[in-house]
Design a protein around this motif. Structure first.
Motif, PDB file in Angstrom:
ATOM      1  N   ARG A 116      84.994 -41.030 -41.535  1.00 42.09           N
ATOM      2  CA  ARG A 116      85.463 -42.381 -41.819  1.00 42.09           C
ATOM      3  C   ARG A 116      84.363 -43.434 -41.725  1.00 42.09           C
ATOM      4  O   ARG A 116      84.315 -44.373 -42.518  1.00 42.09           O
ATOM      5  CB  ARG A 116      86.597 -42.742 -40.859  1.00 42.09           C
ATOM      6  N   VAL A 117      83.464 -43.302 -40.749  1.00 38.55           N
ATOM      7  CA  VAL A 117      82.408 -44.311 -40.634  1.00 38.55           C
ATOM      8  C   VAL A 117      81.216 -44.001 -41.540  1.00 38.55           C
ATOM      9  O   VAL A 117      80.216 -44.718 -41.503  1.00 38.55           O
ATOM     10  CB  VAL A 117      81.908 -44.487 -39.177  1.00 38.55           C
ATOM     11  N   GLY A 118      81.329 -42.955 -42.337  1.00 38.94           N
ATOM     12  CA  GLY A 118      80.285 -42.710 -43.324  1.00 38.94           C
ATOM     13  C   GLY A 118      79.131 -41.857 -42.837  1.00 38.94           C
ATOM     14  O   GLY A 118      78.096 -41.764 -43.495  1.00 38.94           O
ATOM     15  N   GLU A 119      79.297 -41.198 -41.696  1.00 33.04           N
ATOM     16  CA  GLU A 119      78.199 -40.370 -41.206  1.00 33.04           C
ATOM     17  C   GLU A 119      78.163 -38.991 -41.862  1.00 33.04           C
ATOM     18  O   GLU A 119      77.156 -38.302 -41.783  1.00 33.04           O
ATOM     19  CB  GLU A 119      78.305 -40.194 -39.682  1.00 33.04           C
ATOM     20  N   LEU A 120      79.280 -38.587 -42.468  1.00 30.24           N
ATOM     21  CA  LEU A 120      79.344 -37.261 -43.095  1.00 30.24           C
ATOM     22  C   LEU A 120      79.632 -37.436 -44.587  1.00 30.24           C
ATOM     23  O   LEU A 120      80.777 -37.676 -44.968  1.00 30.24           O
ATOM     24  CB  LEU A 120      80.434 -36.422 -42.428  1.00 30.24           C
ATOM     25  N   PRO A 121      78.603 -37.324 -45.413  1.00 34.00           N
ATOM     26  CA  PRO A 121      78.778 -37.568 -46.852  1.00 34.00           C
ATOM     27  C   PRO A 121      79.469 -36.408 -47.545  1.00 34.00           C
ATOM     28  O   PRO A 121      78.825 -35.586 -48.181  1.00 34.00           O
ATOM     29  CB  PRO A 121      77.335 -37.742 -47.334  1.00 34.00           C
ATOM     30  N   MET A 122      80.779 -36.343 -47.382  1.00 32.84           N
ATOM     31  CA  MET A 122      81.526 -35.231 -47.972  1.00 32.84           C
ATOM     32  C   MET A 122      82.802 -35.767 -48.588  1.00 32.84           C
ATOM     33  O   MET A 122      83.159 -36.930 -48.438  1.00 32.84           O
ATOM     34  CB  MET A 122      81.870 -34.187 -46.907  1.00 32.84           C
ATOM     35  N   ASP A 123      83.466 -34.885 -49.304  1.00 35.79           N
ATOM     36  CA  ASP A 123      84.792 -35.178 -49.836  1.00 35.79           C
ATOM     37  C   ASP A 123      85.746 -34.253 -49.090  1.00 35.79           C
ATOM     38  O   ASP A 123      85.894 -33.089 -49.448  1.00 35.79           O
ATOM     39  CB  ASP A 123      84.773 -34.898 -51.345  1.00 35.79           C
ATOM     40  N   LEU A 124      86.345 -34.776 -48.025  1.00 34.74           N
ATOM     41  CA  LEU A 124      87.193 -33.948 -47.175  1.00 34.74           C
ATOM     42  C   LEU A 124      88.546 -33.772 -47.847  1.00 34.74           C
ATOM     43  O   LEU A 124      89.365 -34.685 -47.865  1.00 34.74           O
ATOM     44  CB  LEU A 124      87.342 -34.589 -45.789  1.00 34.74           C
ATOM     45  N   LEU A 175      78.507 -29.351 -33.663  1.00 39.70           N
ATOM     46  CA  LEU A 175      79.138 -29.077 -34.958  1.00 39.70           C
ATOM     47  C   LEU A 175      78.874 -30.216 -35.942  1.00 39.70           C
ATOM     48  O   LEU A 175      78.544 -29.978 -37.108  1.00 39.70           O
ATOM     49  CB  LEU A 175      80.648 -28.865 -34.787  1.00 39.70           C
ATOM     50  N   ALA A 176      78.982 -31.449 -35.471  1.00 40.29           N
ATOM     51  CA  ALA A 176      78.776 -32.592 -36.369  1.00 40.29           C
ATOM     52  C   ALA A 176      77.360 -32.590 -36.950  1.00 40.29           C
ATOM     53  O   ALA A 176      77.159 -32.879 -38.131  1.00 40.29           O
ATOM     54  CB  ALA A 176      79.057 -33.902 -35.633  1.00 40.29           C
ATOM     55  N   ARG A 177      76.386 -32.250 -36.117  1.00 41.62           N
ATOM     56  CA  ARG A 177      75.008 -32.168 -36.624  1.00 41.62           C
ATOM     57  C   ARG A 177      74.885 -31.110 -37.710  1.00 41.62           C
ATOM     58  O   ARG A 177      74.296 -31.343 -38.765  1.00 41.62           O
ATOM     59  CB  ARG A 177      74.061 -31.774 -35.475  1.00 41.62           C
ATOM     60  N   ALA A 178      75.431 -29.931 -37.423  1.00 45.22           N
ATOM     61  CA  ALA A 178      75.303 -28.821 -38.364  1.00 45.22           C
ATOM     62  C   ALA A 178      75.977 -29.157 -39.694  1.00 45.22           C
ATOM     63  O   ALA A 178      75.430 -28.879 -40.769  1.00 45.22           O
ATOM     64  CB  ALA A 178      75.912 -27.551 -37.756  1.00 45.22           C
ATOM     65  N   VAL A 179      77.154 -29.760 -39.614  1.00 42.43           N
ATOM     66  CA  VAL A 179      77.867 -30.102 -40.848  1.00 42.43           C
ATOM     67  C   VAL A 179      77.067 -31.124 -41.650  1.00 42.43           C
ATOM     68  O   VAL A 179      76.893 -30.997 -42.869  1.00 42.43           O
ATOM     69  CB  VAL A 179      79.290 -30.629 -40.517  1.00 42.43           C
ATOM     70  N   ARG A 180      76.524 -32.127 -40.967  1.00 44.72           N
ATOM     71  CA  ARG A 180      75.735 -33.128 -41.681  1.00 44.72           C
ATOM     72  C   ARG A 180      74.526 -32.483 -42.365  1.00 44.72           C
ATOM     73  O   ARG A 180      74.223 -32.767 -43.518  1.00 44.72           O
ATOM     74  CB  ARG A 180      75.282 -34.245 -40.734  1.00 44.72           C
TER      75      ARG A 180
END
Lengths: 285, 285, 285, 285
Positions: free
Chosen positions: C110-118, C262-267
């Motif tokens: 939501r805050v834009g840290e993960l550039p994906m289409d969930l 996990l958040a790091r790896a996903v990013r």
């Protein structure tokens, strides 16, 4: 939930541990945790935290406290208090636009990591209402107009008083509180500052850190005093950065730090693990 | 040992990587490491470090450097240099009473972790002579009498010059060097400061840290400039402390940090991994 | 958003950087990041990640890719791909009861840290529906009955296919996926395991850690392969524990770790920073 | 130096702290540090470490110990011991070729960080004699021929006995000690293993770590038991690595870790801060 915590600060001298533990044992209070610290065994200050169970207590709580004062505390000139885990502290969170620290507290509150009674959230922005109310917590928007800080603080103090609030957490609240406000909650206002204090006190610490070219950035949870970013430090942590990190990326990394460091400090406060001495803290974890 | 390193700083614009790598390839220089950084792709500054092998070079070193200047460097307005791993840098260590940082450097030097030619150690104390000479390194005692700093610096500069010294490492050298001294080795004097700069610059940082009640203490390796403890930071690290740590215990913990942080910074300098830009460093590790 | 990333794996030999950077420069692609790694300059494997802007490209994307294949990739026997930042990856999250890792991803999304289409969240529990739908993401409850794993996986694969999902994130999904399922998303399923692998693979790692009496607990993000907890490691981190930490307290501390790791790896996956080689990863951060 | 430490392990039940602290107070022993831990207040095991000063003791040491046994220890079924800071433990270090851990201990010994009486160093290699003897410590070369381990251990045990050795530190000693040898020094042989145990037990852990592709490497100090690398863990730490680290570079980084982790564990042992319970340690720091 039948746990009590006894916190003591007094001049150091022989016999304190024996007197306190003997007293508690005599009244059926079983010690489950005991930590102590002495700045100097000869003429220093003595700090102690005891956790004990109330199950087999042979006195009422008021009688226990009265007896402790008369039998032990006066003899050793103790500053002391007993806190009961069942009496969860009433807490207010103050927040401005960035929501990360607020959300972290709300989430940990919900899963039971923060044993508090979260009464209300106050913000100088209207943005977080929906989010906060979903957690069943009241949200108050108290804007701070130019020149209107005193009035805003009045409103906030009224809200805090109405909620019976005992602890105020500044979860990235960007307004400087007046000395008058601070004096109402001495050592009961916790703030998260987004730098490794005393480096980069004041505004925009990530920009300051970027300009100085440091290789680690930090976050600091501290009690709020009259001196801006100068109160007793509760907890700090850092994360590694390099020339590749822009100010924006430092902010992103810093958000993680701020969330974690503030949550730790709040938990320790709620569990009565912090003693303040001068401008420093003794944290029994 | 047939490795060379090309370091480049220039205004950023398209085509730099292609030009540099194309040039090296054309002359038989096989790139083994390449790192680059841009402060801003539009109008920023571009930094690059390339390591390459000399084995199949079709030019002499001077010819390579001349050709690079004419064909590539001038076109992109580069500040640049080529360093050769076989030409180990000549180093002097300056030290006062505490020996831990000096010993760390000597050990690592002996086991081959620091690819340098350690020419001499200078101290304002006589204590470390035996220790240093055991490592086959010359030891010079240059006391600094009250009011005699200029004279002492003269002697030190003469020793450095006689030794052909290129890099000066302050391994807990407690005298402040004069601007004149510093100007002789610009960005070639490394210092270890026993705090997390910019916090606690100046004297007795562990005492300052203890008084402020911080929860982490740090060490900072930086280049020495005219401004005391204000030069470009190369590396920093921290270790956790609590109310239980006295100043003496902070010093003990700090020694570990200082040793490690200084050794890292010195190694990076020796391996030509550091570019200075303004008052900041780009460290390619 | 006009950034593209070129990822290359090939046998190491001279001239690769020159060829790739020359090609991109010739077509107006301005390199903004370049990282490379070589397992061994003589006969090893070469890895490279380049980020470049598309603004001044003189070819269409398909033409660029075709030209790259013909002019560069075939010459060096490259495995390669180009990814475009504007084409955000379509992601599904699988989760069981513990919500912390899921919530962390949702917040950062939501805050834009993960550039994906969930696209969707799938869970074998119904609990998180409200939470997930608030973020505007579809929630599918796919229970896994005893003996019904094959059927459940069929349903899940159908949902993933319908959503056009490219990347699957297991955010504490407690069911072991079948080899058949895994084979459908090779090196595109990320898992968070709540231990410092290879220590404590399998069930209940915090209990295992408590029983062994380790002084640090960890979390590991890795790609899922047929071998349980045996796939290529993307990221790991640890936190200190002591005899005072019960299994429950380890779980609480571990939740922080799991979320962050996990958040790091996903990013990194979303930003095309990971190359898999054998059972290991090259992560260009 | 007039400090004593009382270490207690016993079944948990109310009144222990009161009984112990009351006893010490009654005999003029002033408590300066007190730490306690309980695995479970109901039916668990209780651990305590008290440091106290002997200055105003009204009994001789033997009388104190006898009185403690009769008055307190038997009542609570305690396993206990009193150690005196003035009686520095007699220590032997065993080492093979790599010298870094040995040198770290020698240097800390010399500057007073390790309060021990270092009696001798034994090595299966002759290399470190000069280095060790410079520190005024005896060096014994005990080679271990193929098939000659039993004989070598006999010689080593004789040397340890002749030196009155109480604690054996394996500072990268590469021979596996026989169960017979280990049984002679139960929970008094400390080893440094160059991995984050239980990951990568056995030979060449850095190579194992490199092959598995972990993102952190570690070191573990533990007591030696019959089970190889399986004894109670005293301390662990880790350092970050990436795909860029070769096995050789992991070894270099690991040396720092090994030195620090082993030195911490040895200091804690010497200061009587470690209680072993089952296959785990309680470390009071």
């Amino acid at each position: 939930m039948d746990e009590a915590r006894l916190l003591i600060t007094c001049p150091d001298r022989p016999g304190i541990v024996a007197a306190v533990s003997g007293f508690l044992y005599a009244h059926g209070a079983n010690i489950t945790e005991l930590q102590q610290h002495s700045t100097d065994p000869e003429g220093g200050t003595f700090f102690m935290r005891l956790a004990f169970t109330l199950r087999h207590l042979d006195l009422s709580r008021p009688a226990l406290e009265r007896a402790f004062r008369e039998v032990v505390a006066e003899r050793f000139a103790m500053a002391w208090r007993i806190a009961y885990a069942s009496e969860r502290k009433r807490v207010a969170v103050l927040v401005s636009k960035p929501a990360h620290a607020l959300l972290e507290l709300l989430w940990r509150y919900r899963v039971g990591e923060l044993p508090m009674d979260l009464r209300l959230v106050i913000s100088n922005h209207p943005h977080h209402r929906e989010e906060v109310e979903r957690f069943g917590v009241a949200y108050h928007h108290v804007p701070v107009a130019a020149g209107g800080k005193e009035e805003a603080e009045e409103r906030m103090l009224a809200l805090l008083e109405a909620g019976g609030v005992e602890v105020v957490v500044l979860a990235r609240y960007m307004q400087v509180l007046s000395p008058r406000f601070v004096a109402r909650y001495p050592m009961r206002i916790l703030n998260i500052h987004h730098s490794f204090l005393p480096a980069f006190a004041g505004a925009d610490p990530y920009r300051q850190a970027h300009e100085r070219g440091v290789k680690l950035i930090g976050a600091t949870a501290h009690y709020v005093t009259e001196e801006l970013d100068g109160g007793p430090i509760i907890e700090q942590d850092v994360v590694r950065v390099s020339h590749r990190h822009s100010v924006a990326e430092m902010r992103r990394l810093g958000r993680e730090l701020e969330r974690t460091v503030l949550a730790r400090a709040v938990r320790w406060h709620l569990e009565d693990r912090i003693l303040v001495h001068g401008n420093k803290t003794v944290v029994f974890v």
